[in-house]
Design an enzyme around this catalytic site. Structure first.
Site, PDB file in Angstrom:
ATOM      1  N   ASP B  87       0.868  -1.181   0.000  1.00  0.00           N
ATOM      2  CA  ASP B  87       0.000   0.000   0.000  1.00  0.00           C
ATOM      3  C   ASP B  87       0.899   1.223   0.000  1.00  0.00           C
ATOM      4  O   ASP B  87       2.134   1.102  -0.058  1.00  0.00           O
ATOM      5  CB  ASP B  87      -0.924   0.004   1.237  1.00  0.00           C
ATOM      6  N   HIS B 237       4.545  27.834 -12.739  1.00  0.00           N
ATOM      7  CA  HIS B 237       5.294  27.167 -13.797  1.00  0.00           C
ATOM      8  C   HIS B 237       5.695  25.735 -13.459  1.00  0.00           C
ATOM      9  O   HIS B 237       5.477  24.845 -14.264  1.00  0.00           O
ATOM     10  CB  HIS B 237       6.466  27.954 -14.346  1.00  0.00           C
ATOM     11  N   TYR B 241       4.792  21.499 -15.138  1.00  0.00           N
ATOM     12  CA  TYR B 241       5.542  20.237 -15.215  1.00  0.00           C
ATOM     13  C   TYR B 241       4.939  19.168 -14.330  1.00  0.00           C
ATOM     14  O   TYR B 241       5.053  17.977 -14.615  1.00  0.00           O
ATOM     15  CB  TYR B 241       7.027  20.496 -14.931  1.00  0.00           C
ATOM     16  N   SER B 252       6.418   6.859 -21.566  1.00  0.00           N
ATOM     17  CA  SER B 252       7.624   6.042 -21.440  1.00  0.00           C
ATOM     18  C   SER B 252       7.312   4.598 -21.050  1.00  0.00           C
ATOM     19  O   SER B 252       8.147   3.717 -21.208  1.00  0.00           O
ATOM     20  CB  SER B 252       8.570   6.643 -20.385  1.00  0.00           C
ATOM     21  N   LYS B 315      13.807  13.502 -24.314  1.00  0.00           N
ATOM     22  CA  LYS B 315      12.728  12.519 -24.144  1.00  0.00           C
ATOM     23  C   LYS B 315      12.115  12.157 -25.493  1.00  0.00           C
ATOM     24  O   LYS B 315      11.925  10.986 -25.808  1.00  0.00           O
ATOM     25  CB  LYS B 315      11.642  13.098 -23.239  1.00  0.00           C
ATOM     26  N   ARG B 434      -6.408  36.831 -25.568  1.00  0.00           N
ATOM     27  CA  ARG B 434      -7.206  35.811 -24.902  1.00  0.00           C
ATOM     28  C   ARG B 434      -8.216  36.497 -23.986  1.00  0.00           C
ATOM     29  O   ARG B 434      -8.106  37.681 -23.697  1.00  0.00           O
ATOM     30  CB  ARG B 434      -6.302  34.861 -24.121  1.00  0.00           C
TER      31      ARG B 434
END
Lengths: 335, 527
Positions: B87, B237, B241, B252, B315, B434
């Site tokens: 767990d 910012h 990520y 991946s 990547k 926008r």
């Protein structure tokens, strides 16, 4: 797996769509594939930087997408068993180094070009024949632009400037954050209360350049348009003379500042009907209202922005005179 | 009832995923309403404050209530299984973090009924616009409360993930053998722990300004409006990520399995994840290039933002190399993963333009940025989320999603996505800011906006098909084997769905692909 015919139709459909999109884009003057055609040296500098970056990003885009499509086609299953494995390659240090180094070099080339262009974009050009740059002050408000010229004239939403003259603008805000932006004349610079930003432009051709507030500033953000009118020196001087007329100023203020919410005849719109509101003809209360705004919690939470914060006495007087003559209707109901 | 009191990481994971998908639909409806308003010029369907509420709550929902908690849910389900644990490290804390999330989300959506409506100052709610005077009513306060609740949830979850990954790996599961998805969840958690407190500070100061009469962000009284922007983006910012890294982790995992090859450059991908995490905390002011920072700061933030492109590129190249000479199997999960590479690349490249601050001056706060961020957030994270759903659905629910509907779902969303967001780059370059609720007649403006709205409709149909697929699969879907895709990682060793204690016993772990090793050992033993 769907039969191959249908996949071809799909690919055809997608390619047709893409072709249509690009064709329509190419049909326009620039189609939106680069910033709008520049009309000022700083905007040209930005566009050059944009195009320079495009060269490299287009290259990377083609390499990545082409190898993706190629690999998808070449290494597709083709009836091989699911258990069939490709070569068990775990990596290659040399390749890793190559695709680390190449992007670094590309980025260095991009950064170098941007730094080369930066002074031409950012720095106000040095003094010229006409005796240095023309200084114009911009005050951004909810929801209008106010322009103040060196000799004290004021205009609302329309900035007049002589063509080919370097114009330095000092950008202020008296309420929330806005952003000064006329695409053909350069980039955005925020109007932030408590600080002054500046930028410049030099309109290379006569004409009207349109812009719009670039930082979300509240309910009428979408309506906060600005125009820069680049005209001959003679027309510019004529404009300055006309701007000294309080009638002209008062009308501009009513139309550009008040009517946005209260309607051209003051009978209301987004804001309430104020046509017969006594505040309109009471100099002291009007001054207080315009400088401080109004905050209300009942019956609905609403507010009026402090639209007249920072106004000169002449501006207030001009508005009051205009309102008294053209808007205010005593005694009728409402208000 | 047992679902309310549950402490099982798998059930909490399912709760998270289901709740996040509900918020995804809610946020998507808000987006469709916006696109309807923008379909034609001078439209009057939804205007002014109502429109401003829509984009504020849409952005807040998709970021705080959909994608971040979706990853939390997926990681909750998968991380213990992938590292061979029973767990999470702190099961009760885990349950608490889910409930904080749910109630935070409810507060946000119920705020539509508050006096004055929901918050309408944008998802980053800059003061002074978000201050009491300019945003009267309780919507903005409830927005702060909702973000505090969701923030606590993410913080508790992140601490839990870090402790679990650091301490509860099975014997033989060394750092260089944990699945790449686990690497990304580790960095996701570290970023949340490092930056959420800063957001909490900014929000609390804003709340004090609004409720107590302080003036941290009110320049007239000595405050500083830009300070909030620093607080917000120092969190905001890295949050980007937080949103994309787990997606990269999913890709991946999926690409090697459906290429029948090991991941190319495991270490390069793992370390580039760490590098992205590190640099992501040094780039925040690229959201503030037009604020008027000193030039040397603009230069610093331009260079640091460009540096991030390098590990991101690593990547992408490694994923491509993974497919090279593989036996590519185009099941739905793989389609989403390949689609991710195709569109995320566009989002990454448009980011290079935005990093160059003079160019940013031209395109910031326009539809170019809207297009860029949807290419990385939708084309990146949401594509990866769908890859994850198709890939792990059999493990989570014990049934395989219908592949036929799945492929249709992919193609509709892929086409609709590009139709919606590609023209927005062009709109931004043409000068459309926008957050405007309407625009004037102007040839291409109208055409691109209409195409964008049509695209959003196509996407919506695709996503509806997904939910139809879920209903169909739940009713009549075929039961999943333990390891339907011939996976590499430990979660495929146990039953689908796994028992409460996860594993009866664990295989011997001597590489990053214990399941493949096991299959090979069994095959050799048979010979």
């Amino acid at each position: 797996m769907p039969p191959p015919v249908r996949r071809k139709t799909l690919v055809l459909f997608l390619m047709l769509g893409a072709a249509l999109a690009f064709a329509s884009a190419a049909y326009a003057d620039n189609g939106g594939f680069a910033p709008v055609p520049p009309a000022s040296p700083n905007a040209s500098g930005i566009r050059d930087a944009y195009l320079w970056i495009s060269i490299f990003t287009a290259g990377v885009f083609i390499v990545v997408e082409a190898s993706l499509i190629w690999f998808i086609f070449k290494y597709r299953r083709r009836g091989r068993d699911r258990t069939h494995e490709g070569p068990q390659v775990h990596g290659a240090t040399r390749l890793e180094l190559i695709w680390t180094a190449i992007p670094v070099l590309i980025l260095a080339a991009i950064a170098a070009f941007v730094f080369y262009k930066l002074p031409g974009i950012q720095d106000v050009p040095k003094a010229q024949a006409q005796g240095g740059p023309l200084n114009i002050r911009i005050d951004a408000h909810q929801f209008y632009w106010q322009f103040s010229y060196p000799d004290g004239q004021v205009s609302i939403n329309e900035l007049h400037a002589p063509a080919n003259r370097v114009v330095k603008v000092d950008i202020h805000s008296d309420d929330v954050a806005h952003s000064w932006w006329v695409p053909a004349l350069g980039g955005k610079f925020d109007a932030i209360p408590g600080q002054t930003n500046d930028t410049w432009f030099q309109a290379e051709r006569l004409g009207t350049y349109r812009g719009q507030c670039g930082e979300f500033c509240g309910v009428f953000h979408a309506a906060m348009h600005a125009k820069v009118i680049a005209e001959s020196q003679r027309d510019y001087e004529a404009f300055l003379r006309s701007a000294e007329d309080p009638q002209v100023l008062g009308r501009q203020e009513w139309v550009g500042v008040c009517a946005e919410c209260h309607g051209l005849d003051g009978t209301g719109g987004y804001g309430p009907n104020i046509q017969s509101n006594a505040t309109l003809v009471s100099p002291e209360s009007l001054r207080t209202l315009l400088e401080n705004g109004l905050n209300r919690t009942a019956p609905l939470s609403s507010y009026m922005p402090p639209v007249g914060r920072g106004w000169t006495n002449a501006q207030l007087v001009a508005l009051m005179a205009y309102v008294k003559d053209h808007v205010y209707k005593a005694g009728s109901s409402g208000g | 009832m047992s679902w309310i009191t549950t402490l099982d990481h798998k059930r909490i994971g399912v709760l998270y995923i289901v709740t996040a998908l509900v918020f995804f639909v809610a946020g998507g409806i808000l987006a469709l309403l916006m696109r309807s308003q923008l379909a034609t010029p001078n439209e009057s369907l939804i205007t002014k404050n109502a429109y401003n509420e829509l984009f504020t709550i849409h952005g807040t929902t998709m970021i705080f209530l959909f994608i971040v908690p979706f990853w939390a849910g997926l990681a909750n389900f998968l991380v213990p299984l992938m590292i061979g644990a029973r767990d999470m490290a702190f099961p009760r804390l885990n349950a608490a973090s889910y409930w904080f999330f749910l109630f935070g989300g409810l507060v946000l959506f119920l705020s539509f009924f508050a006096a004055g409506g929901a918050a309408k100052a944008g998802w980053y709610s800059y003061p002074p616009l978000s201050e009491e005077f300019y945003s009267p009513g309780t919507g903005q306060d409830l927005w702060i409360l909702a973000l505090h609740l969701v923030g606590i949830s993410s913080l508790l979850g992140a601490i839990n993930f870090i402790c679990t990954i650091a301490n509860m790996r099975a014997r033989g599961m060394s750092w260089m053998r944990i699945p790449l998805f686990v690497w990304t969840i580790l960095i996701y958690s570290v970023l949340l722990v490092a930056t959420l407190p800063v957001l909490a500070v900014g929000l609390t100061l804003l709340l004090l300004d609004r409720q107590v009469g302080t003036h941290f962000f009110l320049p007239d009284e000595g405050g500083n409006a830009v300070l909030y922007q620093h607080f917000f983006w120092f969190f905001g910012h890295p949050e980007v990520y937080v949103i994309i890294l787990p997606g990269m982790g999913v890709i991946s995992e999926v690409i090697p399995v459906f290429s029948r090859k090991p991941i190319f450059g495991y270490k390069a991908i793992a370390f580039s994840t760490v590098a992205i995490g590190f640099y992501s905390m040094l780039v925040w002011a690229h959201h503030m290039f037009s604020v008027g920072l000193p030039t040397f700061l603009n230069i610093f933030f331009m260079l640091s933002s460009m540096v991030i492109a390098v590990p991101t590129g690593i990547k992408i190249f490694n994923w491509l190399a993974t497919t090279w000479r593989g036996n590519l199997i185009f099941d739905t999960a793989m389609l989403w993963a390949l689609g991710f590479i195709a569109v995320f690349t566009i989002g990454g490249l448009s980011g290079v333009f935005l990093a160059a601050f003079p160019v940013d001056w031209q395109v910031t706060d326009t539809y170019y940025v809207v297009a860029h961020m949807h290419y990385v957030m939708f084309g990146g994270s949401v594509f990866a989320a769908f890859a994850a759903l198709y890939y792990w659905w059999p493990k989570i629910f014990g049934k395989v999603l219908n592949e036929r509907l799945g492929k249709l779902h992919f193609w509709l969303v892929f086409a609709g996505f590009n139709l919606t967001f590609f023209p927005q780059h062009l709109l931004g370059l043409m000068g459309m800011p926008r957050r405007i609720f309407t625009y004037d007649r102007h040839g291409l403006f109208e055409a691109y906006n209409l195409v964008s709205t049509i695209g959003s409709g196509i996407m919506a149909i695709g996503i509806l098909l997904f939910f139809w697929n879920v209903v169909q699969t739940t009713r009549t879907g075929r039961r999943a084997a333990n390891d339907p895709w011939l996976g590499d990682t430990l979660e495929w060793y146990t039953t689908s769905p796994p028992p409460p204690h996860n594993f009866d016993k664990l295989p011997y772990i001597s590489s990053a692909r214990p399941l493949r090793d096991l299959r090979r050992r069994l095959a050799e033993a048979r010979v």
